[in-house]
Motif scaffolding. Sequence first.
Motif, PDB file in Angstrom:
ATOM      1  N   LEU A 158      19.498  74.445  -7.620  1.00 34.85           N
ATOM      2  CA  LEU A 158      19.035  75.688  -8.228  1.00 34.85           C
ATOM      3  C   LEU A 158      19.644  75.830  -9.611  1.00 34.85           C
ATOM      4  O   LEU A 158      20.839  75.618  -9.791  1.00 34.85           O
ATOM      5  CB  LEU A 158      19.457  76.880  -7.356  1.00 34.85           C
ATOM      6  N   ARG A 159      18.810  76.207 -10.586  1.00 33.13           N
ATOM      7  CA  ARG A 159      19.283  76.490 -11.933  1.00 33.13           C
ATOM      8  C   ARG A 159      18.594  77.736 -12.437  1.00 33.13           C
ATOM      9  O   ARG A 159      17.684  78.242 -11.820  1.00 33.13           O
ATOM     10  CB  ARG A 159      18.971  75.310 -12.867  1.00 33.13           C
ATOM     11  N   GLY A 160      19.070  78.227 -13.602  1.00 30.08           N
ATOM     12  CA  GLY A 160      18.437  79.379 -14.217  1.00 30.08           C
ATOM     13  C   GLY A 160      19.314  80.611 -14.194  1.00 30.08           C
ATOM     14  O   GLY A 160      20.400  80.619 -13.615  1.00 30.08           O
ATOM     15  N   ASN A 161      18.831  81.664 -14.828  1.00 34.58           N
ATOM     16  CA  ASN A 161      19.599  82.896 -14.896  1.00 34.58           C
ATOM     17  C   ASN A 161      19.460  83.695 -13.594  1.00 34.58           C
ATOM     18  O   ASN A 161      18.799  83.265 -12.648  1.00 34.58           O
ATOM     19  CB  ASN A 161      19.182  83.730 -16.113  1.00 34.58           C
ATOM     20  N   VAL A 162      20.085  84.849 -13.555  1.00 35.08           N
ATOM     21  CA  VAL A 162      20.091  85.654 -12.338  1.00 35.08           C
ATOM     22  C   VAL A 162      18.682  86.007 -11.896  1.00 35.08           C
ATOM     23  O   VAL A 162      18.332  85.890 -10.712  1.00 35.08           O
ATOM     24  CB  VAL A 162      20.928  86.931 -12.543  1.00 35.08           C
ATOM     25  N   ASP A 163      17.839  86.450 -12.824  1.00 33.01           N
ATOM     26  CA  ASP A 163      16.472  86.825 -12.462  1.00 33.01           C
ATOM     27  C   ASP A 163      15.712  85.652 -11.864  1.00 33.01           C
ATOM     28  O   ASP A 163      14.974  85.805 -10.881  1.00 33.01           O
ATOM     29  CB  ASP A 163      15.733  87.349 -13.697  1.00 33.01           C
ATOM     30  N   THR A 164      15.886  84.466 -12.457  1.00 33.19           N
ATOM     31  CA  THR A 164      15.205  83.273 -11.946  1.00 33.19           C
ATOM     32  C   THR A 164      15.650  82.959 -10.532  1.00 33.19           C
ATOM     33  O   THR A 164      14.832  82.683  -9.638  1.00 33.19           O
ATOM     34  CB  THR A 164      15.490  82.074 -12.857  1.00 33.19           C
ATOM     35  N   ARG A 165      16.944  83.019 -10.303  1.00 38.97           N
ATOM     36  CA  ARG A 165      17.476  82.650  -8.995  1.00 38.97           C
ATOM     37  C   ARG A 165      17.077  83.652  -7.916  1.00 38.97           C
ATOM     38  O   ARG A 165      16.591  83.270  -6.845  1.00 38.97           O
ATOM     39  CB  ARG A 165      19.004  82.537  -9.084  1.00 38.97           C
ATOM     40  N   ILE A 166      17.307  84.922  -8.195  1.00 33.17           N
ATOM     41  CA  ILE A 166      16.942  85.934  -7.208  1.00 33.17           C
ATOM     42  C   ILE A 166      15.431  85.984  -7.027  1.00 33.17           C
ATOM     43  O   ILE A 166      14.928  86.238  -5.930  1.00 33.17           O
ATOM     44  CB  ILE A 166      17.512  87.298  -7.619  1.00 33.17           C
ATOM     45  N   GLY A 167      14.688  85.694  -8.095  1.00 33.10           N
ATOM     46  CA  GLY A 167      13.231  85.677  -8.011  1.00 33.10           C
ATOM     47  C   GLY A 167      12.714  84.666  -7.009  1.00 33.10           C
ATOM     48  O   GLY A 167      11.668  84.874  -6.387  1.00 33.10           O
ATOM     49  N   LYS A 168      13.447  83.566  -6.812  1.00 34.63           N
ATOM     50  CA  LYS A 168      13.026  82.555  -5.836  1.00 34.63           C
ATOM     51  C   LYS A 168      13.150  83.079  -4.408  1.00 34.63           C
ATOM     52  O   LYS A 168      12.440  82.625  -3.509  1.00 34.63           O
ATOM     53  CB  LYS A 168      13.839  81.273  -6.033  1.00 34.63           C
ATOM     54  N   VAL A 169      14.053  84.034  -4.191  1.00 35.69           N
ATOM     55  CA  VAL A 169      14.151  84.678  -2.883  1.00 35.69           C
ATOM     56  C   VAL A 169      13.046  85.713  -2.726  1.00 35.69           C
ATOM     57  O   VAL A 169      12.369  85.771  -1.699  1.00 35.69           O
ATOM     58  CB  VAL A 169      15.537  85.338  -2.701  1.00 35.69           C
ATOM     59  N   ARG A 170      12.862  86.508  -3.758  1.00 35.79           N
ATOM     60  CA  ARG A 170      11.843  87.561  -3.696  1.00 35.79           C
ATOM     61  C   ARG A 170      10.441  86.974  -3.506  1.00 35.79           C
ATOM     62  O   ARG A 170       9.587  87.573  -2.859  1.00 35.79           O
ATOM     63  CB  ARG A 170      11.892  88.399  -4.975  1.00 35.79           C
ATOM     64  N   SER A 171      10.206  85.781  -4.075  1.00 41.53           N
ATOM     65  CA  SER A 171       8.886  85.158  -3.973  1.00 41.53           C
ATOM     66  C   SER A 171       8.679  84.435  -2.650  1.00 41.53           C
ATOM     67  O   SER A 171       7.557  84.029  -2.326  1.00 41.53           O
ATOM     68  CB  SER A 171       8.689  84.162  -5.120  1.00 41.53           C
ATOM     69  N   GLY A 172       9.762  84.243  -1.899  1.00 44.13           N
ATOM     70  CA  GLY A 172       9.671  83.538  -0.633  1.00 44.13           C
ATOM     71  C   GLY A 172       9.872  82.042  -0.756  1.00 44.13           C
ATOM     72  O   GLY A 172       9.829  81.323   0.247  1.00 44.13           O
ATOM     73  N   GLU A 173      10.129  81.554  -1.978  1.00 42.51           N
ATOM     74  CA  GLU A 173      10.347  80.116  -2.152  1.00 42.51           C
ATOM     75  C   GLU A 173      11.647  79.679  -1.485  1.00 42.51           C
ATOM     76  O   GLU A 173      11.723  78.602  -0.891  1.00 42.51           O
ATOM     77  CB  GLU A 173      10.374  79.774  -3.643  1.00 42.51           C
ATOM     78  N   TYR A 174      12.682  80.514  -1.588  1.00 41.35           N
ATOM     79  CA  TYR A 174      13.963  80.257  -0.928  1.00 41.35           C
ATOM     80  C   TYR A 174      14.235  81.411   0.038  1.00 41.35           C
ATOM     81  O   TYR A 174      13.783  82.535  -0.168  1.00 41.35           O
ATOM     82  CB  TYR A 174      15.111  80.199  -1.932  1.00 41.35           C
ATOM     83  N   ASP A 175      15.007  81.107   1.074  1.00 40.78           N
ATOM     84  CA  ASP A 175      15.435  82.161   1.987  1.00 40.78           C
ATOM     85  C   ASP A 175      16.653  82.904   1.452  1.00 40.78           C
ATOM     86  O   ASP A 175      16.865  84.077   1.784  1.00 40.78           O
ATOM     87  CB  ASP A 175      15.765  81.566   3.359  1.00 40.78           C
ATOM     88  N   ALA A 176      17.448  82.219   0.647  1.00 44.33           N
ATOM     89  CA  ALA A 176      18.655  82.837   0.104  1.00 44.33           C
ATOM     90  C   ALA A 176      19.161  82.015  -1.069  1.00 44.33           C
ATOM     91  O   ALA A 176      18.809  80.836  -1.228  1.00 44.33           O
ATOM     92  CB  ALA A 176      19.740  82.931   1.176  1.00 44.33           C
ATOM     93  N   VAL A 177      19.997  82.637  -1.891  1.00 41.06           N
ATOM     94  CA  VAL A 177      20.729  81.928  -2.940  1.00 41.06           C
ATOM     95  C   VAL A 177      22.178  82.371  -2.863  1.00 41.06           C
ATOM     96  O   VAL A 177      22.490  83.457  -2.371  1.00 41.06           O
ATOM     97  CB  VAL A 177      20.158  82.202  -4.353  1.00 41.06           C
ATOM     98  N   VAL A 178      23.073  81.506  -3.338  1.00 40.48           N
ATOM     99  CA  VAL A 178      24.502  81.819  -3.379  1.00 40.48           C
ATOM    100  C   VAL A 178      24.925  81.873  -4.843  1.00 40.48           C
ATOM    101  O   VAL A 178      24.661  80.955  -5.617  1.00 40.48           O
ATOM    102  CB  VAL A 178      25.334  80.776  -2.619  1.00 40.48           C
ATOM    103  N   LEU A 179      25.587  82.974  -5.208  1.00 43.85           N
ATOM    104  CA  LEU A 179      25.979  83.228  -6.589  1.00 43.85           C
ATOM    105  C   LEU A 179      27.411  83.745  -6.626  1.00 43.85           C
ATOM    106  O   LEU A 179      27.990  84.080  -5.588  1.00 43.85           O
ATOM    107  CB  LEU A 179      25.058  84.292  -7.219  1.00 43.85           C
ATOM    108  N   ALA A 180      27.963  83.835  -7.840  1.00 46.78           N
ATOM    109  CA  ALA A 180      29.261  84.472  -8.017  1.00 46.78           C
ATOM    110  C   ALA A 180      29.088  85.986  -8.078  1.00 46.78           C
ATOM    111  O   ALA A 180      28.226  86.488  -8.805  1.00 46.78           O
ATOM    112  CB  ALA A 180      29.939  83.969  -9.289  1.00 46.78           C
TER     113      ALA A 180
END
Length: 342
Positions: A158-180
């Motif tokens: 996973l790469r990209g800014n916060v919106d990109t990463r969380i957007g992958k969860v909101r879109s259903g592409e990922y079930d979750a992301v781990v961030l700081a």
Amino acid sequence: MSPVSPVSPGTTIRVGTRRSVLATTQAGHVADLIRERLGREVELVEVVTHGDRTQAAGTPLARTALAGTGVFVSELRDALLAGEVDVAVHSLKDLPTYPHPGVALVAVPPREDPRDVVVARDGLTLGELPPGAKVGTGAPRRVAQLHALGLGLDLVGLRGNVDTRIGKVRSGEYDAVVLARAGLARIGRLDEVTETLDPLQLLPAPGQGALGVECRADDELAEVLAVLEDPRSRAAVDAERALLATLEGGCAAPIGALAEVVEGEDGEELWLRAVALSPDGALAVRRSATGSPAEAAEVGVRLAKEMLAEGAADLEVRAATGRGQQDEGAASQGADELDEGK
């Protein structure tokens, strides 16, 4: 700490920052501290870094020529040494552990919560995700520790800014992301978090959640900016970075570390925990140490040597494919989540 007298109050201090939302927010925080404590005018100067350019191009940063040498750091330091800016603000885990000629790390302001967090669909926690759930993280440190939990998750890059990463969860592409957690806190996005991970599950990157304020070593600001320093935060990150620097000499495995300054019976004590793992999480060396905050670096070095003696260096064979792919600030260790200090 009481404010120091302003130095050359008519001169505006130029604070260099990356262009990302998180970076400018962090630099803005330091700018506010400078205005408050030094009584100086401050201007933010945006600098495009090599890491920003590769991020825009979608190139995995661990594969770039500058991976491991501070891909979000070098251009800011160049601008500093060229006199284009007076101060550079970094996520401290971005900073290589070795010194840079002519540059001084003059202050570590109060540290944000250094833990990692989960942003998952349907408000789920990590343990509530079903086996095979797709979890996004590009960090070998996180990947190894998540594997070690034995949850059967499908861990994907996973790469990209916060919106990109969380957007992958909101879109259903990922079930979750781990961030700081610190990055989300600084930009006001903690409401997105579904779980804050205990360091017993996932130790953060050395320096995670802390900011580093640099200036030219021969600049008068090197002394006066010390007013921004938080002694407890500095002691903690000094221990973590000393451990990392020592392990780098003989260990290519993913590394997590967390130090805390706590009140003991005889005054303040420093507690440091660390782990080195094989990339698949199957092997790990975990140890802890205590000592005086005044000897933070020595505590880190001592613990790292104990870990090497316990076999951390032997993890290198299994970690060979992950060499140069650790957390951002890991000098020769390269990239964890080489985007926006995450």
